[in-house]
Design a protein around this motif. Structure first.
Motif, PDB file in Angstrom:
ATOM      1  N   VAL A  83      15.970  31.369 -15.508  1.00  0.00           N
ATOM      2  CA  VAL A  83      15.442  30.632 -14.351  1.00  0.00           C
ATOM      3  C   VAL A  83      13.953  30.954 -14.177  1.00  0.00           C
ATOM      4  CG1 VAL A  83      15.498  30.431 -11.841  1.00  0.00           C
ATOM      5  CG2 VAL A  83      17.633  30.433 -13.131  1.00  0.00           C
ATOM      6  N   LEU A  84      13.590  32.223 -14.271  1.00  0.00           N
ATOM      7  CA  LEU A  84      12.186  32.621 -14.126  1.00  0.00           C
ATOM      8  C   LEU A  84      11.320  32.016 -15.227  1.00  0.00           C
ATOM      9  CD1 LEU A  84      12.509  36.388 -13.145  1.00  0.00           C
ATOM     10  CD2 LEU A  84      11.748  34.520 -11.681  1.00  0.00           C
ATOM     11  N   LEU A  85      11.836  32.011 -16.446  1.00  0.00           N
ATOM     12  CA  LEU A  85      11.053  31.487 -17.569  1.00  0.00           C
ATOM     13  C   LEU A  85      10.854  29.975 -17.480  1.00  0.00           C
ATOM     14  CD1 LEU A  85      12.515  33.547 -20.565  1.00  0.00           C
ATOM     15  CD2 LEU A  85      10.357  33.911 -19.352  1.00  0.00           C
ATOM     16  N   ASN A  86      11.739  29.299 -16.775  1.00  0.00           N
ATOM     17  CA  ASN A  86      11.618  27.843 -16.621  1.00  0.00           C
ATOM     18  C   ASN A  86      10.648  27.449 -15.516  1.00  0.00           C
ATOM     19  OD1 ASN A  86      13.340  27.040 -18.700  1.00  0.00           O
ATOM     20  ND2 ASN A  86      15.163  27.279 -17.414  1.00  0.00           N
ATOM     21  N   MET A  87      10.137  28.435 -14.777  1.00  0.00           N
ATOM     22  CA  MET A  87       9.133  28.147 -13.758  1.00  0.00           C
ATOM     23  C   MET A  87       7.767  28.016 -14.432  1.00  0.00           C
ATOM     24  SD  MET A  87      10.260  30.604 -10.590  1.00  0.00           S
ATOM     25  CE  MET A  87      11.809  30.341  -9.726  1.00  0.00           C
ATOM     26  N   ASN A  88       7.063  26.950 -14.126  1.00  0.00           N
ATOM     27  CA  ASN A  88       5.814  26.656 -14.820  1.00  0.00           C
ATOM     28  C   ASN A  88       4.565  27.181 -14.118  1.00  0.00           C
ATOM     29  OD1 ASN A  88       7.133  25.205 -16.916  1.00  0.00           O
ATOM     30  ND2 ASN A  88       7.306  23.428 -15.556  1.00  0.00           N
ATOM     31  N   GLU A  89       4.750  27.988 -13.065  1.00  0.00           N
ATOM     32  CA  GLU A  89       3.594  28.511 -12.338  1.00  0.00           C
ATOM     33  C   GLU A  89       2.772  29.451 -13.224  1.00  0.00           C
ATOM     34  OE1 GLU A  89       4.747  30.297  -8.624  1.00  0.00           O
ATOM     35  OE2 GLU A  89       6.462  28.959  -8.433  1.00  0.00           O
ATOM     36  N   LYS A  90       1.470  29.216 -13.264  1.00  0.00           N
ATOM     37  CA  LYS A  90       0.598  30.094 -14.042  1.00  0.00           C
ATOM     38  C   LYS A  90       0.403  31.422 -13.315  1.00  0.00           C
ATOM     39  CE  LYS A  90      -3.933  30.330 -16.272  1.00  0.00           C
ATOM     40  NZ  LYS A  90      -4.392  31.572 -15.630  1.00  0.00           N
ATOM     41  N   ASN A  91       0.166  31.356 -12.009  1.00  0.00           N
ATOM     42  CA  ASN A  91      -0.017  32.567 -11.208  1.00  0.00           C
ATOM     43  C   ASN A  91       1.310  32.959 -10.556  1.00  0.00           C
ATOM     44  OD1 ASN A  91      -2.970  32.941 -11.463  1.00  0.00           O
ATOM     45  ND2 ASN A  91      -3.053  30.955 -10.451  1.00  0.00           N
ATOM     46  N   ALA A  92       2.267  33.337 -11.392  1.00  0.00           N
ATOM     47  CA  ALA A  92       3.592  33.699 -10.902  1.00  0.00           C
ATOM     48  C   ALA A  92       3.614  35.160 -10.466  1.00  0.00           C
ATOM     49  CB  ALA A  92       4.626  33.460 -11.992  1.00  0.00           C
ATOM     50  N   PHE A  93       4.211  35.413  -9.307  1.00  0.00           N
ATOM     51  CA  PHE A  93       4.328  36.772  -8.765  1.00  0.00           C
ATOM     52  C   PHE A  93       5.749  37.249  -9.029  1.00  0.00           C
ATOM     53  CE2 PHE A  93       4.145  39.485  -4.638  1.00  0.00           C
ATOM     54  CZ  PHE A  93       3.938  40.623  -5.404  1.00  0.00           C
ATOM     55  N   PHE A  94       5.934  37.995 -10.101  1.00  0.00           N
ATOM     56  CA  PHE A  94       7.269  38.402 -10.558  1.00  0.00           C
ATOM     57  C   PHE A  94       8.051  39.138  -9.484  1.00  0.00           C
ATOM     58  CE2 PHE A  94       9.842  41.883 -12.384  1.00  0.00           C
ATOM     59  CZ  PHE A  94      10.822  41.128 -13.005  1.00  0.00           C
ATOM     60  N   ARG A  95       7.414  40.045  -8.794  1.00  0.00           N
ATOM     61  CA  ARG A  95       8.090  40.892  -7.810  1.00  0.00           C
ATOM     62  C   ARG A  95       8.749  40.069  -6.710  1.00  0.00           C
ATOM     63  NH1 ARG A  95       4.697  46.047  -5.931  1.00  0.00           N
ATOM     64  NH2 ARG A  95       4.443  45.982  -8.195  1.00  0.00           N
ATOM     65  N   ALA A  96       8.087  38.993  -6.292  1.00  0.00           N
ATOM     66  CA  ALA A  96       8.631  38.146  -5.230  1.00  0.00           C
ATOM     67  C   ALA A  96       9.567  37.076  -5.784  1.00  0.00           C
ATOM     68  CB  ALA A  96       7.495  37.489  -4.447  1.00  0.00           C
ATOM     69  N   LEU A  97       9.178  36.452  -6.890  1.00  0.00           N
ATOM     70  CA  LEU A  97       9.995  35.381  -7.461  1.00  0.00           C
ATOM     71  C   LEU A  97      11.370  35.865  -7.886  1.00  0.00           C
ATOM     72  CD1 LEU A  97       7.475  33.335  -9.651  1.00  0.00           C
ATOM     73  CD2 LEU A  97       8.627  32.591  -7.559  1.00  0.00           C
ATOM     74  N   SER A  98      11.439  37.078  -8.449  1.00  0.00           N
ATOM     75  CA  SER A  98      12.716  37.597  -8.917  1.00  0.00           C
ATOM     76  C   SER A  98      13.678  37.846  -7.763  1.00  0.00           C
ATOM     77  CB  SER A  98      12.506  38.895  -9.704  1.00  0.00           C
ATOM     78  OG  SER A  98      11.795  39.849  -8.934  1.00  0.00           O
ATOM     79  N   SER A  99      13.152  38.031  -6.564  1.00  0.00           N
ATOM     80  CA  SER A  99      13.999  38.158  -5.373  1.00  0.00           C
ATOM     81  C   SER A  99      14.275  36.797  -4.751  1.00  0.00           C
ATOM     82  CB  SER A  99      13.322  39.061  -4.337  1.00  0.00           C
ATOM     83  OG  SER A  99      13.101  40.360  -4.847  1.00  0.00           O
ATOM     84  N   TRP A 100      13.290  35.911  -4.810  1.00  0.00           N
ATOM     85  CA  TRP A 100      13.393  34.594  -4.193  1.00  0.00           C
ATOM     86  C   TRP A 100      14.458  33.723  -4.849  1.00  0.00           C
ATOM     87  CZ3 TRP A 100      12.317  29.737  -6.338  1.00  0.00           C
ATOM     88  CH2 TRP A 100      12.240  28.676  -5.436  1.00  0.00           C
ATOM     89  N   ILE A 101      14.698  33.894  -6.153  1.00  0.00           N
ATOM     90  CA  ILE A 101      15.631  33.010  -6.874  1.00  0.00           C
ATOM     91  C   ILE A 101      17.080  33.215  -6.456  1.00  0.00           C
ATOM     92  CG2 ILE A 101      14.141  32.735  -8.886  1.00  0.00           C
ATOM     93  CD1 ILE A 101      15.785  34.849 -10.315  1.00  0.00           C
ATOM     94  N   GLY A 102      17.370  34.320  -5.773  1.00  0.00           N
ATOM     95  CA  GLY A 102      18.731  34.523  -5.283  1.00  0.00           C
ATOM     96  C   GLY A 102      19.612  35.243  -6.292  1.00  0.00           C
ATOM     97  N   PHE A 103      20.845  34.756  -6.489  1.00  0.00           N
ATOM     98  CA  PHE A 103      21.883  35.361  -7.321  1.00  0.00           C
ATOM     99  C   PHE A 103      22.466  36.610  -6.655  1.00  0.00           C
ATOM    100  CE2 PHE A 103      19.241  33.171 -10.607  1.00  0.00           C
ATOM    101  CZ  PHE A 103      20.186  32.232 -10.979  1.00  0.00           C
ATOM    102  N   LYS A 104      23.544  37.111  -7.216  1.00  0.00           N
ATOM    103  CA  LYS A 104      24.229  38.281  -6.668  1.00  0.00           C
ATOM    104  C   LYS A 104      23.380  39.523  -6.911  1.00  0.00           C
ATOM    105  CE  LYS A 104      28.661  40.721  -6.702  1.00  0.00           C
ATOM    106  NZ  LYS A 104      30.010  40.835  -7.349  1.00  0.00           N
ATOM    107  N   SER A 105      22.936  40.150  -5.839  1.00  0.00           N
ATOM    108  CA  SER A 105      21.957  41.237  -5.971  1.00  0.00           C
ATOM    109  C   SER A 105      22.426  42.516  -5.283  1.00  0.00           C
ATOM    110  CB  SER A 105      20.612  40.819  -5.357  1.00  0.00           C
ATOM    111  OG  SER A 105      20.143  39.624  -5.926  1.00  0.00           O
ATOM    112  N   THR A 106      21.879  43.629  -5.738  1.00  0.00           N
ATOM    113  CA  THR A 106      22.074  44.921  -5.099  1.00  0.00           C
ATOM    114  C   THR A 106      20.826  45.756  -5.319  1.00  0.00           C
ATOM    115  OG1 THR A 106      23.586  46.805  -4.850  1.00  0.00           O
ATOM    116  CG2 THR A 106      23.129  46.049  -7.102  1.00  0.00           C
TER     117      THR A 106
END
Length: 305
Positions: free
Chosen positions: A164-187
């Motif tokens: 999902v992250l790799l399919n995002m085309n943003e050049k200035n991607a903020f990994f720390r926030a995006l990886s939380s924003w995408i959801g999914f089962k987290s802990t």
């Protein structure tokens, strides 16, 4: 298989230690793995050391950028090149405790798709740096809608989340926030930030400010609201000055001169210029995005692609 993504910039002293430490921990835990070092245009012998480690250990792989593209790009390049069913991102300086990777992996085996590494403590920091970090994360927390005060890049992602992250085309991607924003089962897994074992931090004050501004603007439009806020404040100040001037005029105590006019002009001009500057910054980011240039350029690797 677990892919361990390790961005590296001028880390020639840490590469062997990091490689051997993580490899030993994962082997003892019986976890099949690969170690992906991403050389982010280092100016020292980082790439040479990575090649040397790869020649000694077939589980170590290296990716070399054509120039420095930044940590975010290095993370995404590592995720792109990873082959594992899940991937963990960890700093090369071992300030993220590598033994926590095993705990993260076991949670992934239990069905969690994102395992966040959250800071129980931030280690040794100056008061100014701590205040700046708190301010930055307060802004990001408001932007994404969840607490990011203890967030870090140290986390494990299921292959589904990676894709999902790799399919995002943003050049200035903020990994720390995006990886939380995408959801999914987290802990979450808590850890204490450790002191660097060798070398020096590559984050200068200027670099940290640039990092903060870039990521805030890429993830939230909150700074644009400053323009509106300034407009309201200047309007309120102007309205107050008008009322005061009229009262003094009818009371016959109006002041001579242009002091009030000059003050109002300076305030209004400053607000306008600041507003235009913020808008201009966002337009420059839009310009960068529409050009469609890649996040990174890979020069060479230690393996056949």
């Amino acid at each position: 298989m677990l892919s361990v993504v390790i961005p590296a910039y001028n880390e020639e002293e840490m590469i062997p230690k990091t490689s051997q430490t993580i490899d030993k921990i994962l082997k003892e835990a019986g976890i099949e793995h690969e170690l992906l070092f991403i050389n982010d245009g280092s100016k020292d012998n980082t790439w040479t050391v990575i090649e040397d480690e790869a020649s000694k250990n077939p589980l170590v792989k290296g990716v070399c950028f054509s120039r420095n593209f930044g940590k975010e790009s290095a993370i995404f390049a590592g995720l792109y090149e990873s082959k594992g069913d899940c991937a963990v991102v960890i700093d090369c300086d071992l300030q993220h405790p590598p033994e926590k990777i095993v705990e993260m992996y076991r949670l992934w085996e239990q069905g969690y798709e994102i395992v966040e590494g959250v800071k129980a403590s931030r280690g040794k920091e100056s008061g100014l740096h701590r205040f700046a970090a708190k301010s930055f994360y307060n802004i990001m927390t408001d932007a994404v809608g969840f607490d990011m005060s203890r967030a870090s890049d140290f986390k494990l992602l299921d292959r589904k989340a990676v894709n999902v992250l790799l399919n995002m085309n943003e050049k200035n991607a903020f990994f720390r926030a995006l990886s939380s924003w995408i959801g999914f089962k987290s802990t979450e897994v808590e850890y204490d930030v450790r002191e660097r074992e060798a070398g020096i931090s590559k984050w200068s004050t200027r670099a940290l400010i640039k990092y903060a501004v870039t990521n805030i603007s890429s993830f939230t439009s909150a700074p644009l609201q400053i323009v509106t806020l300034l407009g309201v404040l200047v309007f309120g100040l102007g309205l107050y000055s008008i009322i005061e001037a009229l009262i003094r005029y009818f009371m016959g105590t109006a002041k001579e001169g242009f002091t009030t006019v000059i003050i109002l002009q300076c305030l209004t001009s400053s607000a306008i210029m600041l507003g235009l500057g913020i808008i201009g910054f966002y337009i420059s980011k839009i310009y960068e995005e529409v050009k469609g240039r890649p996040k990174f350029i890979i020069d060479r690797t230690t393996y056949e692609k």
